[in-house]
Motif scaffolding. Sequence first.
Motif, PDB file in Angstrom:
ATOM      1  N   ALA A  95       0.829  -1.205   0.000  1.00 48.83           N
ATOM      2  CA  ALA A  95       0.000   0.000   0.000  1.00 48.83           C
ATOM      3  C   ALA A  95       0.868   1.261   0.000  1.00 48.83           C
ATOM      4  CB  ALA A  95      -0.925  -0.003   1.219  1.00 48.83           C
ATOM      5  N   GLU A  96       0.849   2.018  -1.103  1.00 50.35           N
ATOM      6  CA  GLU A  96       1.665   3.227  -1.189  1.00 50.35           C
ATOM      7  C   GLU A  96       1.234   4.271  -0.164  1.00 50.35           C
ATOM      8  OE1 GLU A  96       2.033   4.852  -5.058  1.00 50.35           O
ATOM      9  OE2 GLU A  96       2.843   3.014  -5.950  1.00 50.35           O
ATOM     10  N   ALA A  97      -0.045   4.260   0.207  1.00 49.78           N
ATOM     11  CA  ALA A  97      -0.532   5.224   1.191  1.00 49.78           C
ATOM     12  C   ALA A  97       0.208   5.091   2.509  1.00 49.78           C
ATOM     13  CB  ALA A  97      -2.035   5.036   1.415  1.00 49.78           C
ATOM     14  N   ALA A  98       0.609   3.867   2.858  1.00 52.22           N
ATOM     15  CA  ALA A  98       1.344   3.651   4.108  1.00 52.22           C
ATOM     16  C   ALA A  98       2.691   4.355   4.057  1.00 52.22           C
ATOM     17  CB  ALA A  98       1.526   2.157   4.355  1.00 52.22           C
ATOM     18  N   ALA A  99       3.358   4.309   2.897  1.00 53.97           N
ATOM     19  CA  ALA A  99       4.641   4.992   2.749  1.00 53.97           C
ATOM     20  C   ALA A  99       4.467   6.497   2.868  1.00 53.97           C
ATOM     21  CB  ALA A  99       5.273   4.638   1.397  1.00 53.97           C
ATOM     22  N   GLU A 100       3.402   7.016   2.276  1.00 52.13           N
ATOM     23  CA  GLU A 100       3.140   8.454   2.346  1.00 52.13           C
ATOM     24  C   GLU A 100       2.859   8.888   3.784  1.00 52.13           C
ATOM     25  OE1 GLU A 100      -0.004   9.013  -0.404  1.00 52.13           O
ATOM     26  OE2 GLU A 100       1.247   8.653  -2.172  1.00 52.13           O
ATOM     27  N   VAL A 101       2.089   8.076   4.520  1.00 44.98           N
ATOM     28  CA  VAL A 101       1.801   8.387   5.927  1.00 44.98           C
ATOM     29  C   VAL A 101       3.083   8.352   6.742  1.00 44.98           C
ATOM     30  CG1 VAL A 101       0.673   7.534   8.024  1.00 44.98           C
ATOM     31  CG2 VAL A 101      -0.596   7.624   5.879  1.00 44.98           C
ATOM     32  N   VAL A 161      13.884  12.558  14.902  1.00 40.47           N
ATOM     33  CA  VAL A 161      13.039  11.383  15.080  1.00 40.47           C
ATOM     34  C   VAL A 161      13.807  10.135  14.642  1.00 40.47           C
ATOM     35  CG1 VAL A 161      10.902  10.260  14.361  1.00 40.47           C
ATOM     36  CG2 VAL A 161      10.971  12.735  14.605  1.00 40.47           C
ATOM     37  N   ARG A 162      13.765   9.076  15.450  1.00 37.95           N
ATOM     38  CA  ARG A 162      14.415   7.817  15.074  1.00 37.95           C
ATOM     39  C   ARG A 162      13.452   6.640  15.076  1.00 37.95           C
ATOM     40  NH1 ARG A 162      19.525   6.730  14.925  1.00 37.95           N
ATOM     41  NH2 ARG A 162      19.371   4.817  16.142  1.00 37.95           N
ATOM     42  N   LEU A 163      12.340   6.759  15.812  1.00 38.17           N
ATOM     43  CA  LEU A 163      11.370   5.669  15.883  1.00 38.17           C
ATOM     44  C   LEU A 163       9.980   6.242  16.122  1.00 38.17           C
ATOM     45  CD1 LEU A 163      10.378   2.706  16.288  1.00 38.17           C
ATOM     46  CD2 LEU A 163      11.087   2.915  18.678  1.00 38.17           C
ATOM     47  N   GLY A 164       9.014   5.727  15.387  1.00 39.69           N
ATOM     48  CA  GLY A 164       7.626   6.126  15.605  1.00 39.69           C
ATOM     49  C   GLY A 164       6.701   4.953  15.320  1.00 39.69           C
ATOM     50  N   ILE A 165       5.588   4.888  16.029  1.00 39.12           N
ATOM     51  CA  ILE A 165       4.596   3.824  15.818  1.00 39.12           C
ATOM     52  C   ILE A 165       3.219   4.464  15.719  1.00 39.12           C
ATOM     53  CG2 ILE A 165       3.530   1.739  16.755  1.00 39.12           C
ATOM     54  CD1 ILE A 165       6.134   1.224  18.283  1.00 39.12           C
ATOM     55  N   ILE A 166       2.492   4.106  14.679  1.00 37.84           N
ATOM     56  CA  ILE A 166       1.114   4.551  14.504  1.00 37.84           C
ATOM     57  C   ILE A 166       0.230   3.308  14.527  1.00 37.84           C
ATOM     58  CG2 ILE A 166      -0.521   5.731  12.991  1.00 37.84           C
ATOM     59  CD1 ILE A 166       1.854   7.212  11.755  1.00 37.84           C
ATOM     60  N   ARG A 169       5.084  11.519   5.977  1.00 42.97           N
ATOM     61  CA  ARG A 169       4.480  12.715   6.597  1.00 42.97           C
ATOM     62  C   ARG A 169       4.696  12.699   8.107  1.00 42.97           C
ATOM     63  NH1 ARG A 169       0.062  11.784   3.094  1.00 42.97           N
ATOM     64  NH2 ARG A 169      -1.224  11.073   4.826  1.00 42.97           N
ATOM     65  N   PHE A 170       4.571  11.512   8.713  1.00 42.94           N
ATOM     66  CA  PHE A 170       4.814  11.373  10.151  1.00 42.94           C
ATOM     67  C   PHE A 170       6.233  11.817  10.491  1.00 42.94           C
ATOM     68  CE2 PHE A 170       6.622   8.864  13.604  1.00 42.94           C
ATOM     69  CZ  PHE A 170       5.704   9.055  14.627  1.00 42.94           C
ATOM     70  N   TYR A 171       7.194  11.328   9.712  1.00 39.33           N
ATOM     71  CA  TYR A 171       8.595  11.701   9.946  1.00 39.33           C
ATOM     72  C   TYR A 171       8.800  13.201   9.764  1.00 39.33           C
ATOM     73  CZ  TYR A 171      13.423  12.646   8.723  1.00 39.33           C
ATOM     74  OH  TYR A 171      14.675  13.210   8.646  1.00 39.33           O
TER      75      TYR A 171
END
Length: 270
Positions: A193-199, A219-224, A202-204
């Motif tokens: 899913a390309e949308a996941a890469a875009e999210v 930022v080095r780590l994030g979880i959604i 944007r998160f980063y």
Amino acid sequence: MAAVGELVQLESDFLSGRNPLAYIPLCHALRRQKKYIQALELCQRGVRHAPRSIAGRTLLARLLGDLGRYEEALREIAKAEADAPTAMGVLVEKAKCLIRLRRLLEADATLQTLNSLNPLDPQVQLLNRGLIELRKHEMLSTPLPMKSGFMRKPSMTSRDILEHIREEMHTQCSIVAIAVIPKGAGEPAVEGAEAAAEVAYRFYRDNLQACKDLEVGEVRLGIIETAQVQLIVLVRQGSLVSLAIQSTPSLGKVLYRFQTVVGELLNQAP
């Protein structure tokens, strides 16, 4: 494609002064018809009347590039950059000219900026590929001296890293998407899913700005987490690597394995 009547009306609006920017869509139409000289002359006239138009300057640079006049195009780009240093269109044309002129270090710096703005943009990805191919050509045409018996190991591409991650992680979780996005020059690799890469990007980007505002590093780590999907975002060794999986109660185990795999691939401990 604009009808003949529309083009005539645009030309009339521009020449009469009713619409000083009517030359822009008119020049685009002429460019599609490969009437580069006619489009260039009209665009130069339009820019003289509206010198602060970023769209006009960008189009002028593009037309000069179409005609192989890259140095002139860069001069127009410099004028546009003075007013809009992070305009995507301006930077794209700049990178194109620098690549054509084989000014690789400058092209690389421009692409780093473009990748920081939007690495998933198709034009940016195309330019990344162009720079990579040009570097390969330069390396092949200028052999480097090597010690006897020594064979250089080629660097892993984003696609190589992605495939290794998939191979290591597919038994640990149900993968929705994987993305490897270099922060500098380099072609991103996205699977699923390309949308996941875009999210993830944007998160980063948004959290990076927050870190800068707070002066607390990067930022080095994030979880959604959502009800259906968990998205892990890692920043390691100049790359953003994301893994989207179907929600699992074993997220901690998946996270540890993902960090370990990425750390090993990018030669940096998790």
